[in-house]
Design an enzyme around this catalytic site. Structure first.
Site, PDB file in Angstrom:
ATOM      1  N   ALA A  46      34.583  -9.272 -21.350  1.00  0.00           N
ATOM      2  CA  ALA A  46      34.883 -10.392 -19.899  1.00  0.00           C
ATOM      3  C   ALA A  46      34.208  -9.735 -18.739  1.00  0.00           C
ATOM      4  O   ALA A  46      33.198 -10.434 -17.901  1.00  0.00           O
ATOM      5  CB  ALA A  46      36.366  -9.760 -19.163  1.00  0.00           C
ATOM      6  N   ARG A  87      32.552 -20.463 -19.618  1.00  0.00           N
ATOM      7  CA  ARG A  87      33.492 -20.262 -20.155  1.00  0.00           C
ATOM      8  C   ARG A  87      35.324 -19.454 -19.111  1.00  0.00           C
ATOM      9  O   ARG A  87      34.556 -18.916 -18.289  1.00  0.00           O
ATOM     10  CB  ARG A  87      33.296 -18.179 -20.824  1.00  0.00           C
ATOM     11  N   GLN A 194      32.474  -9.981 -33.174  1.00  0.00           N
ATOM     12  CA  GLN A 194      32.712  -8.982 -32.673  1.00  0.00           C
ATOM     13  C   GLN A 194      32.635  -7.539 -32.710  1.00  0.00           C
ATOM     14  O   GLN A 194      32.330  -7.030 -32.411  1.00  0.00           O
ATOM     15  CB  GLN A 194      32.834  -9.550 -31.504  1.00  0.00           C
ATOM     16  N   ASP A 235      40.649  -9.918 -21.146  1.00  0.00           N
ATOM     17  CA  ASP A 235      39.992 -11.295 -20.409  1.00  0.00           C
ATOM     18  C   ASP A 235      41.160 -11.689 -19.391  1.00  0.00           C
ATOM     19  O   ASP A 235      40.399 -12.126 -18.643  1.00  0.00           O
ATOM     20  CB  ASP A 235      39.599 -12.452 -21.766  1.00  0.00           C
ATOM     21  N   ASN A 245      43.374 -11.793 -24.609  1.00  0.00           N
ATOM     22  CA  ASN A 245      42.490 -11.102 -25.136  1.00  0.00           C
ATOM     23  C   ASN A 245      41.917 -12.590 -26.455  1.00  0.00           C
ATOM     24  O   ASN A 245      42.395 -12.839 -26.948  1.00  0.00           O
ATOM     25  CB  ASN A 245      42.751  -9.670 -25.285  1.00  0.00           C
ATOM     26  N   LYS A 246      40.921 -11.358 -27.380  1.00  0.00           N
ATOM     27  CA  LYS A 246      40.574 -11.965 -28.561  1.00  0.00           C
ATOM     28  C   LYS A 246      41.402 -12.966 -28.997  1.00  0.00           C
ATOM     29  O   LYS A 246      42.117 -11.874 -29.607  1.00  0.00           O
ATOM     30  CB  LYS A 246      39.168 -11.089 -28.504  1.00  0.00           C
TER      31      LYS A 246
HETATM   32  O1  MRU Z   1      34.720 -14.338 -26.745  1.00  0.00           O
HETATM   33  P1  MRU Z   1      33.846 -13.113 -26.328  1.00  0.00           P
HETATM   34  O2  MRU Z   1      33.770 -12.094 -27.073  1.00  0.00           O
HETATM   35  O3  MRU Z   1      33.565 -12.536 -25.363  1.00  0.00           O
HETATM   36  O4  MRU Z   1      35.406 -11.978 -26.243  1.00  0.00           O
HETATM   37  C1  MRU Z   1      36.273 -10.871 -25.578  1.00  0.00           C
HETATM   38  C2  MRU Z   1      37.036  -9.797 -25.225  1.00  0.00           C
HETATM   39  O5  MRU Z   1      37.863 -10.488 -26.435  1.00  0.00           O
HETATM   40  C3  MRU Z   1      37.339  -8.506 -25.264  1.00  0.00           C
HETATM   41  O6  MRU Z   1      38.673  -7.996 -25.966  1.00  0.00           O
HETATM   42  C4  MRU Z   1      37.409  -8.461 -23.428  1.00  0.00           C
HETATM   43  O7  MRU Z   1      36.603  -9.224 -23.226  1.00  0.00           O
HETATM   44  C5  MRU Z   1      36.882  -7.557 -23.301  1.00  0.00           C
HETATM   45  S1  MRU Z   1      35.717  -6.620 -23.287  1.00  0.00           S
HETATM   46  C6  MRU Z   1      35.651  -4.976 -22.461  1.00  0.00           C
END
Ligand code: MRU
Length: 346
Positions: A46, A87, A194, A235, A245-246
């Site tokens: 994010a 996004r 990730q 996010d 969040n993810k």
């Molecule tokens: O799809 P992504 O890799 O952009 O998702 C990232 C996440 O969900 C992280 O946990 C979130 O952005 C926090 S990052 C400091």
């Protein structure tokens, strides 16, 4: 090295699709390519996509041939929409674009070249502030980790997900720098991995002891009493503390509550969206099924097999022990505590 930066009149970023195999910097000289790099996750996380979008809009101003302020503002509107559409879930992206557009539309800068300069300064400020904010979150959250703990982490929230330092991994990093001895379990985080690729790579760089877990293993270690605290990012956080969040965060949250394990989200106040009453209003990105069926181009099924691929889920606030921000830790009830912390940044 910063994850996203401005270099030689271009937006430069680490290509996160190639980590952990190689560390490659890529440069973009047009905002459309920056938007595409956000969409294809060359840059992700994010705060990192917020900073990338800020630089992308500054780049759009430089690209524009406009000779009048009105024409430049109209070009910027188009670029702002393209960048925001890359996004939908992480609010930091729209937040950064809106912050630059507020400067552009303030009426303070009447000459297009002056506005071009000012937008670049503002984009750079967003990036610099991000690093400083992450260090403050690290200091605010480090006491949540104790000697001998095992910490569970989901996705990647480290230097790669931000401009530098990290949010939840920033807390882990600060605790490690304080000399605490602990172990980190990293959910691999399918389908983009990730955790396995990016968070493990960061643990290797920092020398923090870790193991990668299949996403399905966290409950096993919770039941055995091994996991003492869960730290992860966000996010978008609604006014009541519900947060996106993810994908996979929600099931981790339920398991943590069942086992009485403290569960914290770590995020800057720019991730809080007070315009949304609850998490039900957060838009959730659905990505292409090929990410599930053929991760990184390696097929695990024939391509005509069916799949769904939500990139995020929403966790209701009742599962949260607290939200660590740069201004302190918000505790339940969140509607009041979050608003106070957000107002400290205004
Ligand atoms: O799809 P992504 O890799 O952009 O998702 C990232 C996440 O969900 C992280 O946990 C979130 O952005 C926090 S990052 C400091």
């Amino acid at each position: 090295m910063r994850t996203v930066d401005w270099h030689d009149c271009k937006v430069r970023m680490i290509d996160q699709k190639r980590i952990p195999w190689e560390l490659v910097l890529v440069e973009f000289d047009n905002y459309q390519a920056v938007a595409n790099a956000i969409f294809d996750m060359t840059v992700r996380g994010a705060p990192a996509i917020g900073a990338a979008a800020g630089f992308g809009l500054a780049l759009a101003a430089q690209q524009s041939r406009a000779e009048t302020l009105e024409q430049l503002l109209s070009d910027l509107e188009v670029a702002a929409k393209t960048l925001k559409d890359a996004r939908p879930t992480a609010v930091n992206l729209a937040w950064a674009v809106d912050r630059l557009m507020a400067v552009a539309c303030s009426g303070t800068y009447r000459h297009p070249d002056k506005l071009r300069d000012v937008l670049l300064v503002e984009a750079q400020r967003i990036a610099d502030e991000d690093v400083e904010i992450n260090k403050r979150m690290g200091a605010n959250g480090a006491d949540l980790i104790h000697d001998g703990d095992t910490v569970l982490h989901h996705c990647n929230t480290g230097a790669l997900a931000t401009v530098d330092y990290g949010t939840a991994i920033g807390v882990i990093r600060t605790a490690f720098e304080q000399g605490k001895k602990f172990h980190v379990l990293l959910d691999e985080t399918r389908p983009r991995l990730q955790g396995a690729r990016l968070s493990a790579w960061e643990m290797e760089q920092m020398g923090i002891p870790y193991d990668i877990l299949p996403d399905t293993a966290a409950g096993y270690y919770m039941r055995r009493g091994e996991i003492k605290v869960v730290l992860l990012g966000a996010d978008r956080i609604a006014a009541n503390g519900d947060f996106a969040n993810k994908i996979g965060t929600y099931q981790v949250a339920i398991m943590a509550k069942e086992h009485g394990i403290p569960f914290y989200s770590v995020a800057p106040t720019s991730t809080v969206d007070l315009s949304l009453k609850s998490g039900d209003e957060i838009p959730i990105e659905e990505r292409d099924k090929s990410e599930v069926l053929a991760p990184f181009g390696h097929p695990i099924t024939p391509p005509h097999f069916k799949a769904r691929n939500p990139a995020f889920d929403v966790t209701p606030n009742k599962y949260l022990s607290g939200i660590v921000t740069e201004n302190g830790i918000a505790r339940p009830p969140f509607t009041e505590s979050l608003r106070k912390l957000v107002e400290m940044s205004n």
